[in-house]
Structures are given as structure tokens and as C-alpha cells.
Design an enzyme around this catalytic site. Structure first.
Site, PDB file in Angstrom:
ATOM      1  N   HIS A 196       0.854  -1.192   0.000  1.00 36.11           N
ATOM      2  CA  HIS A 196       0.000   0.000   0.000  1.00 36.11           C
ATOM      3  C   HIS A 196       0.893   1.248   0.000  1.00 36.11           C
ATOM      4  CE1 HIS A 196      -3.843  -2.119   0.586  1.00 36.11           C
ATOM      5  NE2 HIS A 196      -3.094  -2.993   1.234  1.00 36.11           N
ATOM      6  N   GLY A 250      -6.602 -15.279 -10.079  1.00 40.93           N
ATOM      7  CA  GLY A 250      -7.104 -14.837 -11.371  1.00 40.93           C
ATOM      8  C   GLY A 250      -7.847 -13.530 -11.319  1.00 40.93           C
ATOM      9  N   ASP A 273      -4.683 -13.731   1.363  1.00 37.60           N
ATOM     10  CA  ASP A 273      -5.391 -12.486   1.701  1.00 37.60           C
ATOM     11  C   ASP A 273      -6.846 -12.819   2.022  1.00 37.60           C
ATOM     12  OD1 ASP A 273      -5.546  -9.767   2.197  1.00 37.60           O
ATOM     13  OD2 ASP A 273      -5.817  -9.202   0.094  1.00 37.60           O
TER      14      ASP A 273
END
Length: 386
Positions: A196, A250, A273
Site C-alpha cells: 500500500h 485470477g 489475503d
């Protein structure tokens, strides 16, 4: 004495580096003794024989797990929630996780850091805590709440560097924290990862010199790779001592970009995640007041911003083979050996080798169906008993 000694026999054993055929992993308690022919095991040792064609490999290690089993760490950053999340991911072959607290109020960070050692005592699959934020760039927040993004204080650094039994991983934007912060964290044994972030190539190189060793979900939520502005991605892929996380679903990154990253010098790691729906029953949840909904394999808010994933590690391994054209043995390393090394557990986890902890996964290599897992030598209650 044969007490507490036992073995698991498999058609194929991948030890993290080499393939062994028609062998058995010989263990005592929670530690691995050796890989042997079944006929060479001591007489009377109990042997668990896996189905024909099954593989046995080091258990998967996931350094970025926001939730699972309908539990979100940001809602309840305590020891019980961390243990529950680890339990939810175990059915997918994951024997070690870093429960991940994304950018939130400082009070939650304090609670989580105080709870993580207790969580590891409840569930040996909890390896430590990943703090993804709040020391990130407001220009690249992703799903993180801008209200909580801030720069670290002296009190924060004292908190992060306090001695713990478990690992600590911090994702931050190096351009936002000031000179010397990465070095202080790294010197205290904290794993530091860029994420980030709008760091330039030069700022990233400086952070690497200070002790930065990780890149959180490479490509996502960071300055993009440009012809005259290489940014952190180029710096990452030039760094042979760095590790980068890949979310191979994907959705987060196009497969050609990940195949490009695999040609670099850095070490790839699979991460999920993952959010609460993984191993759970819900298809929606609240994150910082936002409705997050799972639809067509994507977790997004109302604006369409990705909010973590519904990916599990067994699927990540399968996708790495099918989408990226990677050999299964490499995909297994990305899911175990590499994250173990990144987190500082390279002499304990991520391999099937003498004196390593018996964290193992048995699976069908054709579809990555998980038969069984073992954590510290203890088998799970499998939904697909071998």
C-alpha cells in the site's frame, strides 16, 4: 523405546526440495526423525498409509490471512479469534498462518499484539501477527479505511519491537514512516514488508538497505511498474534476498504479470489475503462499516474495490500450476518453504527434514483435494479421510 514414534507412508513425499517415492516420514512426537523405506522402519512402529497416488508435503504457511470460518480479525483481534481462523484454514492444507489485522484503530493493534502469544498456545498453527497498516500511503489504501492511516509514533515502535514468542510482520509504506524506522524494526527481529505504497524505486532500495525483506501482494496497491518510473516492483524483482506475496486467484493480478514476476531474482510466496467466507458459510460481511459481498469469486465493496479474497491455499497451489504453468513442486515450495524462510522459521518449518516440526499435508495431486494435515505431529479431523 517406540513410544510416541510413528510413520506416514505415501506414494510421493516432497520434502521441500526433493521428491521421494514410496517412502515414509518417520516421526517422534511433534518432530521429524527421517524419511525411510517402510521396510527400514523399526519393528512395531505404527504406520499410516495414504491412498495410492497421494502426496505428502510440508504444510502450507500463509503470511496474510484476514479471516476465515466466518471470523474477521478486525472484528475481534483476540486470541480466540486467531485460533479459530487458523482452524478454519487447516482443512485447506494450511498448517501455519499469520493472522492479519488491516488498518484500524491503535487500540485494536495493541489488543492483537498482546493476544498473539496466547493464540499460539491455543493453536500451534498461529505463527505470529501480521499488521497490514496503519502506516501505509493514503494514495494506495485499497479497501483500508483512510480514517485510520497514520505515521508511526515512538510508542508504536516500542510496542512493535517488544519481545514476543511469535513472529511479527508489518506491512508499511517506507516513504511514509521516516528514515530509520525500517532499520529499527528489522534490528528487533520484526519482518518488514512494503505494501500500500507509492515509494519510488530509490526509496524502495533505501528501505531494502535498512532491512526490508518483503513485498505484500506484489502489483496490488503499490506504485505501478513504469518505463521511466520503475517503482517498488522493479526493486523487488531485482532483490535476491527479498520475498513477495502472490494472490493467485485470477482476480488480483493477471497471470502474465505473475509469470513475469517469477522470472525475477526475488522469492515468490503464495498468500491468500483470505476473508471470513473461506472455510465459513457466509457470503458477505462488514469491514469498517462497508458491506463486502462475495460474487463470482470476487470479494468487493459497493464501489467494486477488491476486499481481500475468497482463496484458500490448496486452491492457490492448484492455480499456480494451472494458471502460471509452474511445476507442482515449485508451487508447493511457494506455499511452504519460502514463507517459512521469510518469517524466520526456515530451520523449523517448510521442510520434511530431521528435527523439523511435523507440520504436514497429504493431498491428491490431481485436484489438490486435502486428505489430512498434521500440526506439531497432531492429525486434524479431516473431511476427506485417507
Amino acid at each position: 523405546m517406540l513410544r510416541n514414534r510413528y510413520a506416514i507412508a505415501a506414494s510421493v513425499i516432497f520434502d521441500g526440495a526433493e521428491v521421494h517415492r514410496d517412502r515414509a516420514v518417520f516421526m517422534r512426537g511433534g518432530r521429524i526423525l527421517d524419511i525411510l523405506h517402510v521396510g527400514n522402519l523399526p519393528h512395531g512402529v505404527p504406520v499410516r498409509t495414504l491412498p495410492e497416488g497421494a502426496w505428502l508435503a510440508p504444510g502450507f504457511i500463509d503470511a496474510q490471512v484476514n479471516g476465515g470460518g466466518d471470523v474477521l480479525l478486525n472484528d475481534d483481534p483476540g486470541a480466540g479469534a486467531m485460533a479459530a481462523i487458523a482452524a478454519a484454514h487447516r482443512k485447506f492444507g494450511t498448517t501455519g498462518i499469520m493472522p492479519t489485522l488491516i488498518t484500524d484503530a491503535r487500540e485494536k493493534m495493541v489488543v492483537a499484539l498482546e493476544a498473539v502469544d496466547r493464540a499460539a498456545a491455543l493453536n500451534a498453527g498461529v505463527l505470529g501477527l501480521h499488521l497490514e497498516g496503519p502506516f501505509i500511503s493514503p494514495e494506495k489504501p485499497g479497501i483500508h479505511s483512510r480514517d485510520y492511516i497514520r505515521e508511526p509514533t515512538a510508542e508504536d515502535l516500542d510496542l512493535l519491537t517488544a519481545p514476543r514468542e511469535t513472529a511479527t510482520l508489518v506491512t508499511l509504506a517506507p516513504e511514509r514512516v521516516g528514515a530509520g524506522v525500517v532499520e529499527r524494526l528489522a534490528d528487533a527481529g520484526v519482518r518488514v514488508s512494503l505494501g500500500h505504497s507509492m515509494a519510488t524505486y530509490e526509496e524502495t532500495k533505501a528501505a531494502l538497505d535498512e532491512g526490508l525483506t518483503g513485498f505484500t501482494h506484489l502489483f496490488n496497491a503499490m506504485r505501478p511498474l513504469g518505463a521511466r518510473d520503475p517503482g517498488p516492483i522493479a526493486a523487488a524483482l531485482e532483490a535476491p534476498n527479498a520475498f513477495f506475496g502472490m494472490i493467485v486467484d485470477g482476480e488480483h493480478v493477471a497471470p502474465p504479470m505473475l509469470r513475469l514476476a517469477l522470472r525475477g531474482a526475488a522469492h515468490p510466496m503464495l498468500v491468500t489475503d483470505a476473508m471470513p467466507p473461506v472455510g465459513g458459510k457466509t457470503t458477505s460481511f462488514l469491514l469498517n462499516g462497508q458491506d463486502i459481498v462475495l460474487k463470482d469469486g470476487r470479494l468487493t465493496n459497493a464501489a467494486g474495490t477488491l476486499a481481500g479474497s475468497a482463496l484458500d491455499m490448496a486452491s492457490a497451489v492448484r492455480n499456480t500450476v494451472e494458471m502460471l504453468g509452474v511445476p507442482l513442486t515449485d508451487a508447493l515450495r511457494f506455499a511452504s518453504t519460502e514463507p517459512a524462510a521469510f518469517l524466520g522459521f526456515g530451520d523449523l518449518l517448510g521442510r520434511i527434514s530431521p528435527d523439523f516440526r511435523a507440520d504436514l499435508v497429504a493431498f491428491d495431486p490431481r485436484d489438490m483435494r486435502i486428505y489430512e494435515t498434521w500440526v506439531d505431529g497432531r492429525p486434524s479431523e479431516s473431511t476427506n479421510p485417507a
